[in-house]
Design a protein around this motif. Sequence first.
Motif, PDB file in Angstrom:
ATOM      1  N   ARG A   1       0.813  -1.206   0.000  1.00  0.00           N
ATOM      2  CA  ARG A   1       0.000   0.000   0.000  1.00  0.00           C
ATOM      3  C   ARG A   1       0.847   1.258   0.000  1.00  0.00           C
ATOM      4  NH1 ARG A   1      -5.773  -0.407   2.702  1.00  0.00           N
ATOM      5  NH2 ARG A   1      -6.369  -2.284   1.613  1.00  0.00           N
ATOM      6  N   PHE A   2       0.379   2.213  -0.806  1.00  0.00           N
ATOM      7  CA  PHE A   2       0.975   3.537  -0.872  1.00  0.00           C
ATOM      8  C   PHE A   2      -0.141   4.554  -0.748  1.00  0.00           C
ATOM      9  CE2 PHE A   2       3.946   0.989  -3.416  1.00  0.00           C
ATOM     10  CZ  PHE A   2       5.135   1.304  -2.777  1.00  0.00           C
ATOM     11  N   THR A   3       0.188   5.739  -0.283  1.00  0.00           N
ATOM     12  CA  THR A   3      -0.827   6.772  -0.140  1.00  0.00           C
ATOM     13  C   THR A   3      -0.278   8.127  -0.526  1.00  0.00           C
ATOM     14  OG1 THR A   3      -2.503   7.650   1.368  1.00  0.00           O
ATOM     15  CG2 THR A   3      -0.325   7.328   2.277  1.00  0.00           C
ATOM     16  N   VAL A   4      -1.195   9.011  -0.855  1.00  0.00           N
ATOM     17  CA  VAL A   4      -0.885  10.410  -1.084  1.00  0.00           C
ATOM     18  C   VAL A   4      -2.022  11.201  -0.441  1.00  0.00           C
ATOM     19  CG1 VAL A   4      -2.054  10.524  -3.334  1.00  0.00           C
ATOM     20  CG2 VAL A   4      -0.218  12.131  -2.823  1.00  0.00           C
TER      21      VAL A   4
ATOM     22  N   GLY B   1      -0.884  -1.965  -4.819  1.00  0.00           N
ATOM     23  CA  GLY B   1      -0.400  -2.438  -6.109  1.00  0.00           C
ATOM     24  C   GLY B   1      -0.833  -1.467  -7.185  1.00  0.00           C
ATOM     25  N   ASP B   2      -1.570  -1.971  -8.175  1.00  0.00           N
ATOM     26  CA  ASP B   2      -1.975  -1.125  -9.290  1.00  0.00           C
ATOM     27  C   ASP B   2      -3.472  -0.802  -9.277  1.00  0.00           C
ATOM     28  OD1 ASP B   2      -2.811  -3.667  -9.841  1.00  0.00           O
ATOM     29  OD2 ASP B   2      -1.872  -3.810 -11.803  1.00  0.00           O
ATOM     30  N   GLU B   3      -4.060  -0.745  -8.073  1.00  0.00           N
ATOM     31  CA  GLU B   3      -5.487  -0.422  -7.944  1.00  0.00           C
ATOM     32  C   GLU B   3      -5.717   0.521  -6.768  1.00  0.00           C
ATOM     33  OE1 GLU B   3      -7.574  -4.560  -9.222  1.00  0.00           O
ATOM     34  OE2 GLU B   3      -6.179  -4.620  -7.535  1.00  0.00           O
ATOM     35  N   ILE B   4      -6.695   1.400  -6.936  1.00  0.00           N
ATOM     36  CA  ILE B   4      -7.109   2.298  -5.851  1.00  0.00           C
ATOM     37  C   ILE B   4      -8.022   1.506  -4.922  1.00  0.00           C
ATOM     38  CG2 ILE B   4      -8.375   4.408  -5.257  1.00  0.00           C
ATOM     39  CD1 ILE B   4      -5.729   4.943  -6.754  1.00  0.00           C
ATOM     40  N   VAL B   5      -7.717   1.526  -3.627  1.00  0.00           N
ATOM     41  CA  VAL B   5      -8.528   0.800  -2.646  1.00  0.00           C
ATOM     42  C   VAL B   5      -9.198   1.735  -1.633  1.00  0.00           C
ATOM     43  CG1 VAL B   5      -7.250  -1.365  -2.873  1.00  0.00           C
ATOM     44  CG2 VAL B   5      -6.535   0.320  -1.154  1.00  0.00           C
TER      45      VAL B   5
ATOM     46  N   ARG C   1     -13.792  20.167 -14.340  1.00  0.00           N
ATOM     47  CA  ARG C   1     -13.418  19.697 -15.675  1.00  0.00           C
ATOM     48  C   ARG C   1     -13.561  18.190 -15.848  1.00  0.00           C
ATOM     49  NH1 ARG C   1      -8.947  22.788 -14.280  1.00  0.00           N
ATOM     50  NH2 ARG C   1      -7.641  20.930 -14.382  1.00  0.00           N
ATOM     51  N   ARG C   2     -14.052  17.480 -14.851  1.00  0.00           N
ATOM     52  CA  ARG C   2     -14.207  16.020 -14.945  1.00  0.00           C
ATOM     53  C   ARG C   2     -15.524  15.635 -14.286  1.00  0.00           C
ATOM     54  NH1 ARG C   2     -11.561  11.345 -15.862  1.00  0.00           N
ATOM     55  NH2 ARG C   2      -9.647  12.422 -16.431  1.00  0.00           N
ATOM     56  N   THR C   3     -16.288  14.777 -14.985  1.00  0.00           N
ATOM     57  CA  THR C   3     -17.563  14.295 -14.436  1.00  0.00           C
ATOM     58  C   THR C   3     -17.539  12.798 -14.166  1.00  0.00           C
ATOM     59  OG1 THR C   3     -18.492  13.997 -16.649  1.00  0.00           O
ATOM     60  CG2 THR C   3     -18.868  16.131 -15.573  1.00  0.00           C
ATOM     61  N   GLU C   4     -16.537  12.097 -14.690  1.00  0.00           N
ATOM     62  CA  GLU C   4     -16.386  10.656 -14.454  1.00  0.00           C
ATOM     63  C   GLU C   4     -14.919  10.359 -14.189  1.00  0.00           C
ATOM     64  OE1 GLU C   4     -17.835   8.334 -17.702  1.00  0.00           O
ATOM     65  OE2 GLU C   4     -19.827   9.223 -17.641  1.00  0.00           O
ATOM     66  N   PHE C   5     -14.674   9.331 -13.412  1.00  0.00           N
ATOM     67  CA  PHE C   5     -13.306   8.909 -13.112  1.00  0.00           C
ATOM     68  C   PHE C   5     -12.971   7.667 -13.932  1.00  0.00           C
ATOM     69  CE2 PHE C   5     -14.639  11.407  -9.518  1.00  0.00           C
ATOM     70  CZ  PHE C   5     -13.512  12.165  -9.239  1.00  0.00           C
ATOM     71  N   ASP C   6     -11.716   7.569 -14.291  1.00  0.00           N
ATOM     72  CA  ASP C   6     -11.230   6.436 -15.055  1.00  0.00           C
ATOM     73  C   ASP C   6      -9.994   5.892 -14.338  1.00  0.00           C
ATOM     74  OD1 ASP C   6     -10.714   4.573 -17.031  1.00  0.00           O
ATOM     75  OD2 ASP C   6      -9.639   5.999 -18.288  1.00  0.00           O
ATOM     76  N   LEU C   7     -10.237   5.146 -13.284  1.00  0.00           N
ATOM     77  CA  LEU C   7      -9.166   4.604 -12.451  1.00  0.00           C
ATOM     78  C   LEU C   7      -9.444   3.134 -12.173  1.00  0.00           C
ATOM     79  CD1 LEU C   7      -9.088   7.520  -9.845  1.00  0.00           C
ATOM     80  CD2 LEU C   7      -7.293   7.032 -11.537  1.00  0.00           C
ATOM     81  N   PRO C   8      -8.414   2.329 -12.016  1.00  0.00           N
ATOM     82  CA  PRO C   8      -8.628   0.931 -11.607  1.00  0.00           C
ATOM     83  C   PRO C   8      -8.971   0.891 -10.115  1.00  0.00           C
ATOM     84  CG  PRO C   8      -6.280   1.376 -11.828  1.00  0.00           C
ATOM     85  CD  PRO C   8      -7.003   2.622 -12.259  1.00  0.00           C
ATOM     86  N   LEU C   9     -10.144   0.382  -9.804  1.00  0.00           N
ATOM     87  CA  LEU C   9     -10.642   0.384  -8.423  1.00  0.00           C
ATOM     88  C   LEU C   9     -10.774  -1.036  -7.886  1.00  0.00           C
ATOM     89  CD1 LEU C   9     -13.562   2.949  -8.875  1.00  0.00           C
ATOM     90  CD2 LEU C   9     -11.175   3.424  -8.292  1.00  0.00           C
TER      91      LEU C   9
ATOM     92  N   ASN D   1     -18.770   2.626   1.772  1.00  0.00           N
ATOM     93  CA  ASN D   1     -17.997   2.808   0.546  1.00  0.00           C
ATOM     94  C   ASN D   1     -16.592   3.323   0.887  1.00  0.00           C
ATOM     95  OD1 ASN D   1     -16.983   3.511  -1.986  1.00  0.00           O
ATOM     96  ND2 ASN D   1     -18.234   5.357  -2.126  1.00  0.00           N
ATOM     97  N   PRO D   2     -15.543   2.569   0.548  1.00  0.00           N
ATOM     98  CA  PRO D   2     -14.194   3.009   0.889  1.00  0.00           C
ATOM     99  C   PRO D   2     -13.550   3.954  -0.134  1.00  0.00           C
ATOM    100  CG  PRO D   2     -14.102   0.822  -0.051  1.00  0.00           C
ATOM    101  CD  PRO D   2     -15.559   1.210   0.010  1.00  0.00           C
ATOM    102  N   ILE D   3     -14.223   4.173  -1.264  1.00  0.00           N
ATOM    103  CA  ILE D   3     -13.613   4.993  -2.315  1.00  0.00           C
ATOM    104  C   ILE D   3     -14.536   6.179  -2.606  1.00  0.00           C
ATOM    105  CG2 ILE D   3     -12.586   4.997  -4.628  1.00  0.00           C
ATOM    106  CD1 ILE D   3     -12.122   1.997  -4.362  1.00  0.00           C
ATOM    107  N   SER D   4     -14.638   7.081  -1.612  1.00  0.00           N
ATOM    108  CA  SER D   4     -15.520   8.241  -1.729  1.00  0.00           C
ATOM    109  C   SER D   4     -15.182   9.081  -2.945  1.00  0.00           C
ATOM    110  CB  SER D   4     -15.378   9.166  -0.531  1.00  0.00           C
ATOM    111  OG  SER D   4     -15.243   8.485   0.636  1.00  0.00           O
ATOM    112  N   ILE D   5     -16.137   9.854  -3.349  1.00  0.00           N
ATOM    113  CA  ILE D   5     -16.075  10.787  -4.471  1.00  0.00           C
ATOM    114  C   ILE D   5     -15.971  10.012  -5.792  1.00  0.00           C
ATOM    115  CG2 ILE D   5     -14.938  12.785  -5.535  1.00  0.00           C
ATOM    116  CD1 ILE D   5     -13.862  13.413  -2.646  1.00  0.00           C
TER     117      ILE D   5
END
Length: 168
Positions: free
Chosen positions: A5-8, A23-27, A67-75, A124-128
């Motif tokens: 796990r990494f965080t910012v 790893g390579d996914e947002i948790v 400027r963004r209405t949808e997210f495109d991230l691996p969740l 829900n652990p991935i708010s917003i």
Amino acid sequence: MSKHRFTVVEPTPIGPVSVVADGDEIVGVYMEVHKHGADPSEYGERADEDPLLVQAVRQLSEYFAGRRTEFDLPLRPQGTDFQQRVWRALCDIPFGQTWSYGELAQHIGSPTASRAVGLANGRNPISIVIPCHRVIGANGSMTGYGGGIERKRWLLAHESGRDAQALF
């Protein structure tokens, strides 16, 4: 199973938001005060240069800038099968719109499960990014939000084009 796990932590108009990658996914995407959020000791080491976290921060910044209405991230939210169904369905609520808990329950094919849907929504652990803030009471009332009702009001005002800055 956890890889590493990494965080910012990113400043936003609604306060600091921590983005957690495994790893390579947002948790996780957690607000400074977050009911049912992970313990900050579980966020992992700080990694401001991690490519996935940089991408997540960029997308969040674009969202907050309008400027963004949808997210495109691996969740990869961690939860029960039912919670996973609810969280996937939250992503079907269009930007700038709200659904009631009953509408969300109907959408997942469990029309009598509005209370269970509400509980899953609150976990829900991935708010917003997974927009649990778009769910309101059947009568249009602002109901609970893990990051606080004032943040929910801000997010909904922001998405509807109203002046959200005055709300937080």
